[in-house]
Each structure stands twice: as structure tokens, then as C-alpha cells.
Design a protein around this motif. Structure first.
Motif, mmCIF file in Angstrom:
data_model
loop_
_atom_site.group_PDB
_atom_site.id
_atom_site.type_symbol
_atom_site.label_atom_id
_atom_site.label_comp_id
_atom_site.label_asym_id
_atom_site.label_seq_id
_atom_site.Cartn_x
_atom_site.Cartn_y
_atom_site.Cartn_z
ATOM 1 N N GLY A 352 0.423 -1.435 -0.140
ATOM 2 C CA GLY A 352 -0.429 0.218 0.349
ATOM 3 C C GLY A 352 0.814 0.612 0.024
ATOM 4 N N GLY A 373 -3.396 -0.222 -8.441
ATOM 5 C CA GLY A 373 -3.526 0.714 -7.736
ATOM 6 C C GLY A 373 -3.874 1.283 -8.075
ATOM 7 N N GLN A 384 -7.255 3.722 -11.968
ATOM 8 C CA GLN A 384 -7.558 3.200 -11.251
ATOM 9 C C GLN A 384 -6.529 2.248 -12.372
ATOM 10 N N LYS A 404 -2.416 -1.146 -4.176
ATOM 11 C CA LYS A 404 -3.545 -1.645 -3.621
ATOM 12 C C LYS A 404 -2.347 -3.242 -2.839
#
Length: 418
Positions: A352, A373, A384, A404
Motif C-alpha cells: 500500500g 493501484g 485505477q 493496493k
């Protein structure tokens, strides 16, 4: 009112189904194509997926994902996306990027080949436009995504000399006088001329004799009778013979460096350097060209005279061709080969975390190779990102990436050097 021109947007790449490509979902090309938003793309497990093209080359141009417009046409209509400095340096008027970015997934060896320099490319294009389809040179860099094997550049002369002594099947293809001349020169500093004579004679060997000597060599290796000097090439010779039985390119195992790159390692090949990719998945970036001069390991037409005349005949260890990445940020590496058309960034974000890339003076093309991510830019706008997504980044825009879990991507760009 016309829609605002955004500095970041998705593009749809194209795939190439050459026979040497990996099949179905075993191919990184197929895996990424599945997530790239290519119109009407359907993965077929029995089909080869060899290359993913990301750029403006007219043979297989990318498109703006949202509108379907050809990327070069869109960039020509909005030259600010490329930027004045890059446009002036490369004389860009038609939206054609200076580089072409690719993913390659290699199931069996590509041809023994080289690429022409700019002057030679212009000449070949004028003479044979159906074969050499553009007038540009094609220096290229390969970055391994998986363990990657390749032949690259001539072996040091002393190693070639050792094979000439130890491997009679190889030496018998070349006249004794030329072999002796090369052996005599192998302990001196002036070996380019003898190496050129040796390679030229080798590539001109009688086709039937080549096949006979390959049968002898393979039979000897299969019987376990390789000599100590040959242990490093035995497996390669047998693999190449399975893929291209009787092809003269098999003997290039005794002339070219055989290397294995681990993921993240890279090599660069300038004009006139002989090479062949053998297996693995790679990111590849090159000047915007599709010019290839072939010599072996291929069913395609060979051009021995232009190959022989265009080689550098620089004999050296493979380290000469390696590109050592430099730190570009906390989670980013820079691969910067010695040419102006392109460099490549590799971003590897975990857990993250975030990373910002300062504005670059030229355009970029990026692909997500793993994870998810976001990428965001001025005004709070963002895209995205997920595996296989390909996107364009305009000149002069600062961007921030957030992962992510994991976010790995490669970003090819051109930036005018001061």
C-alpha cells in the motif's frame, strides 16, 4: 465544447501471434492482453502469443482506449502531449513516438539477427521496402520478467578459438586457411578482420555440409561424448536442433555469448550486434522500427550479405551488453541505455505504499505487470490500475502511484538530455 485533453489515458495495445510465442495463458503477452482492454480479444489456449506492442508503429499501432482513435493520430492532433523539446529533437510531426515498447513471450528461439544503423536502415528501406518496412534503426533493450536466455554478441576470440580446436564439426565448415588465420590472430589485439572473415565463411558454408555436421555433432552429444570445452553449449545445441533441425544457426552457439538473465536484469544491443532470444518473458524497448536482418533459426528470408557487412565484430564477454539499473526513487529503478530514443523505469510498490515521479520532458508509455493501484496527477484526477493495463503519460506531468498490496509496472519514456 470539445472535451479537455487529459495528460494520462488508457491505450489499447496489439498482439502478435508469431510461431515462436508461448501458448495460451502460459504467455505473459496473453496474460497482459486479457487485462489491457483490447477490443474483441479472446484468449485461445492453443494459440501462440509472442508480442504485445505498445506504441505508434504503423505496422500495429495502439489506440486510445476510450475513443478507438489511432494513438499517433491523436498525438499529432495534440502535440503538447509529446512536448516541444522531444518533438524538435526527433523532428516529430505525425505523432509517431521515438520508441516502441513491447512484451515478448518466447517459447522457442527467435532468429539469429542484427539490426541496421540509421544510415543502413534508410538504404535498405529504399532498396527493399517490402522487407525493411521503415527507414529507422532499432537499438533495443531487454529486461527479464522471468528467467530469460539469449545469445548476445560475439564471444571473446579466445573462446571461439577454443571451440575451433575442440569441435571439428564446427571447424570443418570453414576453410583451413581462414581458421588458421583466426587462430593466429586470437592472441593479438587486432581480431576484427579475422573474425569477419571467419563469420563470413561460416555463413556461406554449403547447406548440405551444415546438415551433415549437425547430425554428427548432435549424435556425439546424445552419446555423452562432449568435450570439457563444450559442456556449456551442449544443452543449447540440442534444444536448437529440436526447434530448427539442421539449421546453420545452431552453430552460432560456438560464436555468440549465451546468457541467462534473472528477473529485473537487462541487456542492450546496439546496431550491428548479433543476437537471438532463446526463451523467457521480457519487456523490450527499442527505437520505433521493425527492421531485422536475419541469418538463421528462422523460416523467414535470410539476408546474409547485409548481415555480414553490418556487424561490428566486437568480441567481448556478455557483461559488455548488460545494463545496470540506477536508483530513481525509493521503489523505482532507471534503465538508461546509451541512446537518446528511450529509457525505462521499473516501479515496484508493496504494502500500500506510494511513490511520486517528477515531471519528465517527454512522453511515456507504461504497463502494469502485476497487482493493483492508482496513478494520480494534478487536480486530484486518477486512473485505477490493474495487471495488463497500458496507459500514456504526457510530457511535463508529475504523477503519483499508490499500490493496493503490490503494484509493479514498467514505464518507457524519452527525455531530452541537457
Amino acid at each position: 465544447m470539445a472535451a479537455a485533453v487529459e495528460p494520462l489515458f488508457r491505450i489499447a495495445p496489439t498482439t502478435q501471434g508469431y510461431d515462436w510465442g508461448k501458448l495460451g495463458n502460459s504467455s505473459k503477452v496473453a496474460q497482459y492482453a486479457s487485462g489491457a482492454g483490447i477490443p474483441d480479444f479472446t484468449l485461445k489456449e492453443s494459440a501462440p502469443y509472442a508480442e504485445l506492442w505498445m506504441g505508434t508503429h504503423p505496422k500495429s499501432p495502439s489506440r486510445v482506449a476510450e475513443s478507438g482513435e489511432i494513438l499517433a493520430a491523436y498525438l499529432a492532433a495534440h502535440p503538447e502531449l509529446i512536448g516541444d523539446r522531444v518533438s524538435k529533437q526527433f523532428g516529430i510531426k505525425d505523432g509517431n513516438l521515438p520508441f516502441l515498447f513491447k512484451v515478448l513471450a518466447i517459447r522457442k528461439a527467435l532468429s539469429i539477427q542484427t539490426h541496421p544503423d540509421k544510415k543502413t536502415a534508410e538504404q535498405l528501406h529504399a532498396e527493399q521496402p517490402n522487407v525493411y518496412t521503415d527507414p529507422n534503426h532499432k537499438p533495443e533493450m531487454a529486461i527479464a520478467l522471468t528467467p530469460f536466455q539469449a545469445l548476445c554478441g560475439f564471444l571473446p576470440v579466445e573462446q571461439i578459438a577454443a571451440y575451433l580446436v575442440s569441435t571439428p564439426e564446427f571447424a570443418s565448415l570453414i576453410p583451413n586457411a581462414i581458421v588458421n588465420q583466426f587462430l593466429a590472430s586470437s592472441s593479438t589485439l587486432d581480431s576484427k578482420g579475422p573474425l569477419r572473415d571467419l563469420f563470413s565463411a561460416f555463413m556461406s558454408a554449403d547447406v548440405n555440409q551444415v546438415k551433415e555436421e549437425i547430425i554428427k555433432l548432435v549424435t556425439r552429444y546424445q552419446a555423452g561424448e562432449e568435450k570439457e570445452t563444450e559442456k556449456g553449449v551442449k544443452e543449447l545445441v540440442l534444444i536448437l536442433n529440436e526447434q530448427y533441425p539442421g539449421d546453420i544457426g545452431i552453430f552460432c552457439a560456438f560464436l555468440l555469448n549465451y546468457v541467462t538473465l534473472s528477473p529485473g536484469e537487462a541487456m542492450f544491443l546496439g546496431a550491428g550486434e548479433p543476437h537471438a532470444y532463446v526463451s523467457g518473458d521480457i519487456m523490450e524497448c527499442m527505437a520505433n522500427s521493425d527492421n531485422v536482418i536475419r541469418a538463421g533459426l528462422t523460416p523467414k528470408p535470410k539476408d546474409i550479405p547485409n548481415l555480414v557487412s553490418g556487424l561490428t565484430y566486437n568480441a567481448s564477454p556478455p557483461t559488455k551488453h548488460m545494463v545496470q539499473p540506477a536508483k530513481y526513487g525509493g521503489a523505482t529503478l532507471l534503465y538508461d541505455p546509451p541512446i537518446p530514443e528511450f529509457s525505462v523505469l521499473r516501479l515496484n510498490l508493496q504494502d500500500g505504499k506510494e511513490e511520486t515521479h517528477a515531471a519528465i520532458d517527454g512522453p511515456s508509455v507504461a504497463i502494469v505487470t502485476e497487482g493493483e493501484g492508482t496513478v494520480s496527477w494534478e487536480g486530484g484526477k486518477s486512473l485505477q490500475l490493474s495487471t495488463g493495463n497500458v496507459f500514456f503519460l504526457a510530457a511535463g506531468v508529475e504523477v503519483s502511484f499508490a499500490s493496493k498490496g503490490t503494484l509493479n509496472l514498467y514505464r518507457a519514456f524519452v527525455d531530452v538530455k541537457n
